[in-house]
Design a protein around this motif. Structure first.
Motif, PDB file in Angstrom:
ATOM      1  N   UNK A 408       0.807  -1.206   0.000  1.00  0.00           N
ATOM      2  CA  UNK A 408       0.000   0.000   0.000  1.00  0.00           C
ATOM      3  C   UNK A 408       0.842   1.259   0.000  1.00  0.00           C
ATOM      4  N   UNK A 409       1.915   1.265   0.794  1.00  0.00           N
ATOM      5  CA  UNK A 409       2.827   2.422   0.811  1.00  0.00           C
ATOM      6  C   UNK A 409       3.434   2.626  -0.567  1.00  0.00           C
ATOM      7  N   UNK A 410       3.792   1.535  -1.242  1.00  0.00           N
ATOM      8  CA  UNK A 410       4.375   1.647  -2.583  1.00  0.00           C
ATOM      9  C   UNK A 410       3.354   2.211  -3.575  1.00  0.00           C
ATOM     10  N   UNK A 411       2.093   1.778  -3.453  1.00  0.00           N
ATOM     11  CA  UNK A 411       1.065   2.317  -4.347  1.00  0.00           C
ATOM     12  C   UNK A 411       0.831   3.804  -4.084  1.00  0.00           C
ATOM     13  N   UNK A 412       0.869   4.199  -2.814  1.00  0.00           N
ATOM     14  CA  UNK A 412       0.758   5.620  -2.503  1.00  0.00           C
ATOM     15  C   UNK A 412       1.890   6.410  -3.143  1.00  0.00           C
ATOM     16  N   UNK A 413       3.097   5.855  -3.090  1.00  0.00           N
ATOM     17  CA  UNK A 413       4.247   6.528  -3.713  1.00  0.00           C
ATOM     18  C   UNK A 413       4.074   6.620  -5.222  1.00  0.00           C
ATOM     19  N   UNK A 414       3.551   5.539  -5.822  1.00  0.00           N
ATOM     20  CA  UNK A 414       3.290   5.566  -7.264  1.00  0.00           C
ATOM     21  C   UNK A 414       2.268   6.649  -7.603  1.00  0.00           C
ATOM     22  N   UNK A 415       1.220   6.748  -6.779  1.00  0.00           N
ATOM     23  CA  UNK A 415       0.206   7.775  -7.012  1.00  0.00           C
ATOM     24  C   UNK A 415       0.773   9.178  -6.921  1.00  0.00           C
ATOM     25  N   UNK A 416       1.623   9.417  -5.925  1.00  0.00           N
ATOM     26  CA  UNK A 416       2.233  10.745  -5.787  1.00  0.00           C
ATOM     27  C   UNK A 416       3.137  11.053  -6.968  1.00  0.00           C
ATOM     28  N   UNK A 417       3.880  10.041  -7.431  1.00  0.00           N
ATOM     29  CA  UNK A 417       4.743  10.259  -8.595  1.00  0.00           C
ATOM     30  C   UNK A 417       3.915  10.496  -9.854  1.00  0.00           C
ATOM     31  N   UNK A 418       2.773   9.822  -9.944  1.00  0.00           N
ATOM     32  CA  UNK A 418       1.924   9.955 -11.133  1.00  0.00           C
ATOM     33  C   UNK A 418       1.336  11.363 -11.245  1.00  0.00           C
ATOM     34  N   UNK A 419       1.227  12.036 -10.119  1.00  0.00           N
ATOM     35  CA  UNK A 419       0.678  13.389 -10.141  1.00  0.00           C
ATOM     36  C   UNK A 419       1.543  14.350 -10.944  1.00  0.00           C
ATOM     37  N   UNK A 420       2.815  14.007 -11.124  1.00  0.00           N
ATOM     38  CA  UNK A 420       3.695  14.887 -11.886  1.00  0.00           C
ATOM     39  C   UNK A 420       3.352  14.890 -13.374  1.00  0.00           C
ATOM     40  N   UNK A 421       2.617  13.863 -13.833  1.00  0.00           N
ATOM     41  CA  UNK A 421       2.214  13.809 -15.231  1.00  0.00           C
ATOM     42  C   UNK A 421       1.054  14.765 -15.470  1.00  0.00           C
ATOM     43  N   UNK A 422       1.090  15.469 -16.580  1.00  0.00           N
ATOM     44  CA  UNK A 422       0.054  16.442 -16.892  1.00  0.00           C
ATOM     45  C   UNK A 422      -1.226  15.735 -17.342  1.00  0.00           C
ATOM     46  N   UNK A 423      -2.328  16.446 -17.289  1.00  0.00           N
ATOM     47  CA  UNK A 423      -3.588  15.930 -17.812  1.00  0.00           C
ATOM     48  C   UNK A 423      -4.547  15.515 -16.722  1.00  0.00           C
ATOM     49  N   UNK A 424      -5.841  15.678 -17.009  1.00  0.00           N
ATOM     50  CA  UNK A 424      -6.883  15.339 -16.046  1.00  0.00           C
ATOM     51  C   UNK A 424      -6.965  13.836 -15.818  1.00  0.00           C
ATOM     52  N   UNK A 425      -6.836  13.047 -16.899  1.00  0.00           N
ATOM     53  CA  UNK A 425      -6.919  11.593 -16.757  1.00  0.00           C
ATOM     54  C   UNK A 425      -5.809  11.082 -15.846  1.00  0.00           C
ATOM     55  N   UNK A 426      -4.607  11.614 -16.003  1.00  0.00           N
ATOM     56  CA  UNK A 426      -3.510  11.202 -15.129  1.00  0.00           C
ATOM     57  C   UNK A 426      -3.781  11.579 -13.674  1.00  0.00           C
ATOM     58  N   UNK A 427      -4.490  12.674 -13.458  1.00  0.00           N
ATOM     59  CA  UNK A 427      -4.869  13.032 -12.095  1.00  0.00           C
ATOM     60  C   UNK A 427      -5.783  11.995 -11.478  1.00  0.00           C
ATOM     61  N   UNK A 428      -6.763  11.508 -12.264  1.00  0.00           N
ATOM     62  CA  UNK A 428      -7.658  10.468 -11.748  1.00  0.00           C
ATOM     63  C   UNK A 428      -6.924   9.143 -11.569  1.00  0.00           C
ATOM     64  N   UNK A 429      -5.987   8.832 -12.458  1.00  0.00           N
ATOM     65  CA  UNK A 429      -5.191   7.602 -12.301  1.00  0.00           C
ATOM     66  C   UNK A 429      -4.396   7.666 -11.005  1.00  0.00           C
ATOM     67  N   UNK A 430      -3.776   8.810 -10.738  1.00  0.00           N
ATOM     68  CA  UNK A 430      -3.019   8.966  -9.494  1.00  0.00           C
ATOM     69  C   UNK A 430      -3.922   8.810  -8.282  1.00  0.00           C
ATOM     70  N   UNK A 431      -5.114   9.385  -8.358  1.00  0.00           N
ATOM     71  CA  UNK A 431      -6.064   9.246  -7.258  1.00  0.00           C
ATOM     72  C   UNK A 431      -6.447   7.785  -7.039  1.00  0.00           C
ATOM     73  N   UNK A 432      -6.621   7.035  -8.127  1.00  0.00           N
ATOM     74  CA  UNK A 432      -6.969   5.614  -8.021  1.00  0.00           C
ATOM     75  C   UNK A 432      -5.859   4.828  -7.328  1.00  0.00           C
ATOM     76  N   UNK A 433      -4.612   5.074  -7.743  1.00  0.00           N
ATOM     77  CA  UNK A 433      -3.488   4.380  -7.101  1.00  0.00           C
ATOM     78  C   UNK A 433      -3.458   4.676  -5.608  1.00  0.00           C
ATOM     79  N   UNK A 434      -3.689   5.910  -5.254  1.00  0.00           N
ATOM     80  CA  UNK A 434      -3.613   6.289  -3.846  1.00  0.00           C
ATOM     81  C   UNK A 434      -4.757   5.673  -3.038  1.00  0.00           C
ATOM     82  N   UNK A 435      -5.950   5.603  -3.613  1.00  0.00           N
ATOM     83  CA  UNK A 435      -7.071   4.971  -2.911  1.00  0.00           C
ATOM     84  C   UNK A 435      -6.808   3.485  -2.712  1.00  0.00           C
ATOM     85  N   UNK A 436      -6.323   2.816  -3.767  1.00  0.00           N
ATOM     86  CA  UNK A 436      -6.014   1.387  -3.632  1.00  0.00           C
ATOM     87  C   UNK A 436      -4.907   1.150  -2.611  1.00  0.00           C
ATOM     88  N   UNK A 437      -3.894   2.026  -2.617  1.00  0.00           N
ATOM     89  CA  UNK A 437      -2.814   1.895  -1.640  1.00  0.00           C
ATOM     90  C   UNK A 437      -3.321   2.051  -0.218  1.00  0.00           C
TER      91      UNK A 437
END
Length: 847
Positions: A408-437
């Motif tokens: 879960x900690x690793x997924x949270x880290x992935x979500x935080x890193x994903x936030x650096x990618x531009x775009x609304x879809x990437x924002x939702x992907x990052x949110x999904x990773x963080x919720x799953x983590x």
């Protein structure tokens, strides 16, 4: 199929029937998740289709469009296009929003002869009781005030050919005669249209002898020839690019709704995981016997997944039907929001898109199978003896808590890193990773909390208190998924609630700054590509001279062509001599921006326009004026929440220089300190009533109240989805508690045999339920606050371009705890009643 496999399937189906309450709740959970996904997707697809049909009903098959500034196109230029350039497929058009009988329409002024060449309006006519009266219709179309209406709209208003009705266009009311009804190949696309000959529509819409635009069907050679021939004040744009830009306006809104619906499906998947885990645990003895008798791991895995697929198929079927019904209700909310914020839609038909149904069914089946894969694989790969021993399952559950928390900690880290990618879809992907983590981490947090509670509070809890805590910890494989599902649902309500509260707070502050006058008078209607009617100059002068008026500032709102397409332009005059940027709260600005704006040395842009187009103070921006293209520097960026597409502001004097239209569509009045606002408002009403036309006279308080009311309407659909998400989680908790009660039947029977009354047993179950709800509420707080910050600072910013002031209302935390506790207690009522009704002797004999 072998005899062993057949026997295994029969045993599985019998077990599903024995667990029919759990099976029914599993089906209900899947159905609710699929229902929300299907309903939102159907509402979105219907709204997109309405958008496309509304645009197509005006543009048709045109490949290009000639556009100009607010002054429009001289109709003589249309004659030159046909005579000098020989463009046969060209059709002039004027259009604007009008209303008849309180219903909004788009009035199209067309040239019937040119429309034949364009072949975009294949209508059948009914004129004054005659069918197919096309031969006599053109003559009737030339009568003053002659209009045509769709049969469906006329039926709704109770009108027939020959009726005379009142047409309201902005501030003027005019009589029009319904000379004929028409039916289009797609009735939904024409329901909100009024047609008139262009010569009739021009006086109705106040167009004089000008055109709004000219639609063309051009070959490549004709396009090149026309581009060289065009005067500088006109611009040729591709219809496809224009329609694409308009369709993209509301895409972020649709994407936000889709993300909310997928959250409901995620919670439904957690419910499926919980139900599958409980099913495997309840059948551990029979599954162990099957493995001991020679059933292979593969056969057992296929059996378990097949049972889930059966339940999921039933749930998807029920969810699709419910989604069709719910989607029709959501569509009206979505259409209202799109019409208020983006584009007035006159198509309201619900479209049952088969792809939306297939998408919902596919997502439901995929979520069910993925959720069931882990417990099914666990049961299939275990040794026969360990499958039969329930304690082994719980030991494995506890042993994996650490590894799952690390994942879960690793997924949270992935979500935080994903936030650096531009775009609304990437924002939702990052949110999904963080919720799953966080879902993985929450099991460890729950286990740690129960251990601390049991150890620290043991002297205070007493025997029954220790039973409450110990019963939850001893059945972690059942209680953890239910708590996680409720945690995510409550966190979603926190996140969305904080986002809405922050949004509303930011809008309130902005309204206090931007609506700085005391009384406003304006011409009703939306910003149009044409200048439209203005307030009479004599009315403006009389209002300025009213007793109690300290200062007055004129304004004009219209749409202009820019390098980024059609955008709203606000021409504004300072209401005081000191303020050169009235009603425009600046966020960024060049040095001396206010002074330069006042002398017409540049323009200001809204924050969404700056964000979406990558503009900053100092950058150039090209406008199409009545004299041709003009590039002006951006002096500053101001806050604006009226549109996510953007707004341009010019000083009034510069606007008068660049455009021929000099009339004001709005006037802001500031009162003297010794004048009451209501007295000034009454005086303005009295003066406005003496002038023909319909004028909007409102106080600043009324404008703020109306703006906030519209804001609240736009979030109705979001609040509905929040309730549905909580409902899915409620079903998950109910399923977990009911299965836990059935699993603990022997334990509860022993307690009854030792002297516990039915009421005490029910109280024990309700106490465990309340503790589960409190645990879910506490775990939801950090996730909800994190989601709210992500929604405000990332998702909302990328979707709409607005920056919001993050506001955490003091009530949001206790409300979240209360919601989790209430949901858990309601879900625990039936299991508590079942537990109290346990017959000790019978339950002990069954074991």
């Amino acid at each position: 199929m072998t005899a062993a496999t057949t026997a295994l399937w029969r045993a599985g189906l019998r077990e599903l029937w024995r667990q029919r309450w759990q099976s029914a709740l599993t089906v209900l959970g899947i159905a609710l998740g699929v229902c929300v996904v299907v309903a939102v997707d159907l509402a979105n697809s219907s709204a997109r289709r309405a958008f496309a049909l509304s645009l197509q009903s005006v543009a048709g098959a045109a490949t290009h469009r000639l556009v100009a500034g607010p002054a429009g196109i001289d109709q003589q230029l249309y004659v030159r296009l046909r005579t000098e350039l020989g463009l046969a497929k060209a059709a002039p058009l004027i259009s604007d929003q009008v209303s008849i009988g309180g219903r909004s329409f788009t009035l199209l002024g067309v040239d019937p002869v040119a429309e034949l060449a364009m072949q975009r309006h294949a209508f059948s006519w009914q004129s004054e009781g005659e069918e197919g009266a096309a031969a006599v219709l053109p003559a009737r179309l030339l009568r003053p005030g002659a209009v045509l209406m769709s049969t469906r709209a006329a039926r709704a208003l109770g009108l027939a050919p020959g009726d005379t009705v009142e047409l309201l266009h902005r501030s003027t009311r005019q009589p029009v005669t319904l000379v004929a009804l028409f039916d289009a190949p797609n009735p939904a696309a024409s329901e909100g249209l009024l047609l008139a000959d262009i010569a009739v529509a021009q006086p109705l819409l106040g167009r004089g002898e000008s055109l709004d635009h000219i639609d063309l069907i051009l070959s490549d050679a004709e396009q090149r020839r026309l581009s060289r021939w065009l005067p500088p004040q006109l611009e040729l744009e591709a219809s496809a690019a224009r329609q694409h830009n308009l369709l993209q306006m509301s895409e972020a809104f649709h994407l936000n709704l889709s993300a909310m619906s997928l959250l409901a499906l995620l919670i439904g998947a957690l419910l499926i995981y919980n139900a599958m885990t409980v099913s495997v645990l309840r059948r551990r003895r029979s599954l162990g016997i099957c493995r001991a008798l020679g059933v292979t791991r593969g056969e057992l895995l296929r059996q378990l997944l097949g049972e889930v697929a059966l339940l999921a198929t039933l749930g998807c079927a029920l969810g699709s039907v419910a989604g069709l019904l719910l989607g029709q209700g959501l569509l009206q909310l979505v259409l209202r929001t799109v019409s208020e914020l983006y584009y007035l839609l006159h198509v309201t038909a619900f479209w049952a898109d088969p792809l939306s149904l297939l998408k919902g069914i596919a997502l439901g089946l995929a979520a069910a199978l993925l959720a069931a894969a882990a417990p099914a694989w666990e049961a299939a790969r275990s040794a026969p003896v360990s499958v039969q021993q329930r304690v082994v399952v719980e030991q494995r559950q506890r042993a994996r808590v650490g590894w799952r928390s690390l994942a879960g900690v690793m997924l949270l880290a992935v979500g935080l890193a994903w936030l650096e990618l531009e775009g609304l879809v990437n924002g939702f992907v990052a949110l999904t990773w963080m919720v799953l983590g966080y879902c993985l981490i929450s099991v460890g947090l729950m286990s740690l909390g129960l251990a601390l509670l049991s150890r620290l509070a043991a002297p205070l809890l007493g025997a029954r208190g220790r039973l409450v805590v110990g019963g939850i910890g001893a059945n972690l494989s059942r209680t953890a998924p239910a708590v996680t599902a409720l945690c995510v649902a409550v966190a979603a309500t926190i996140g969305v609630g904080v986002m809405i509260a922050s949004f509303r707070h930011s809008v309130e502050l902005w309204l206090q700054q931007s609506v700085a006058g005391d009384v406003y008078i304006s011409v009703p209607g939306r910003a149009s590509a044409r200048a439209g009617p203005a307030l009479p100059e004599s009315l403006l002068n009389e209002l300025r001279q009213l007793p109690g008026v300290a200062e007055a500032g004129r304004s004009r709102m219209l749409r202009v062509q820019t390098e980024f397409g059609s955008l709203r332009l606000l021409a504004v005059e300072a209401a005081t001599h000191e303020a050169q940027t009235p009603r425009l709260p600046l966020l960024q600005a060049l040095p001396g921006a206010a002074r330069d704006f006042g002398r017409g040395a540049g323009l200001l842009i809204s924050e969404p326009l700056a964000y979406h187009q990558g503009l900053a103070p100092g950058d150039p921006l090209r406008l199409l004026t009545d004299s041709g293209p003009l590039t002006l520097p951006v002096l500053g960026v101001f806050a604006d929440y009226t549109s996510s597409q953007g707004l341009i502001a010019l000083h009034w004097h510069l606007f008068q220089q660049l455009w021929a239209d000099t009339g004001a569509s709005g006037l802001m009045l500031l009162r003297t300190p010794d004048t009451a606002q209501q007295a000034l408002l009454a005086a303005v009403h009295a003066v406005a009533a003496e002038y023909p036309g319909q004028w909007q006279v409102r106080s600043s308080a009324e404008i703020r109240a109306e703006s906030l009311a519209m804001f609240d309407r736009t979030f109705v659909v979001t609040r509905v989805l929040r309730l549905l998400v909580v409902l899915v989680a409620f079903v998950g908790v109910l399923s977990a508690l009911l299965s836990l009660q059935l699993e603990r039947r022997r334990e509860l029977a022993t307690l009854r045999a030792l002297g516990m009354t039915p009421g005490e047993v029910a109280a024990l179950v309700l106490a465990q339920t309340a503790l589960l709800g409190l645990i879910a509420g506490v775990l939801a707080l950090p996730l909800g606050l994190g989601m709210s910050q992500l929604l405000v600072e990332v998702i909302n910013r990328r979707a709409f371009g607005w920056s919001l002031q993050l506001l955490w209302p003091p009530s949001v935390l206790p409300e979240a705890l209360a919601l989790a506790l209430l949901a858990a207690l309601l879900a625990g009522l039936y299991p508590a009643w079942r537990a109290a009704a346990v017959a000790p002797a019978r339950s002990l004999r069954e074991e």
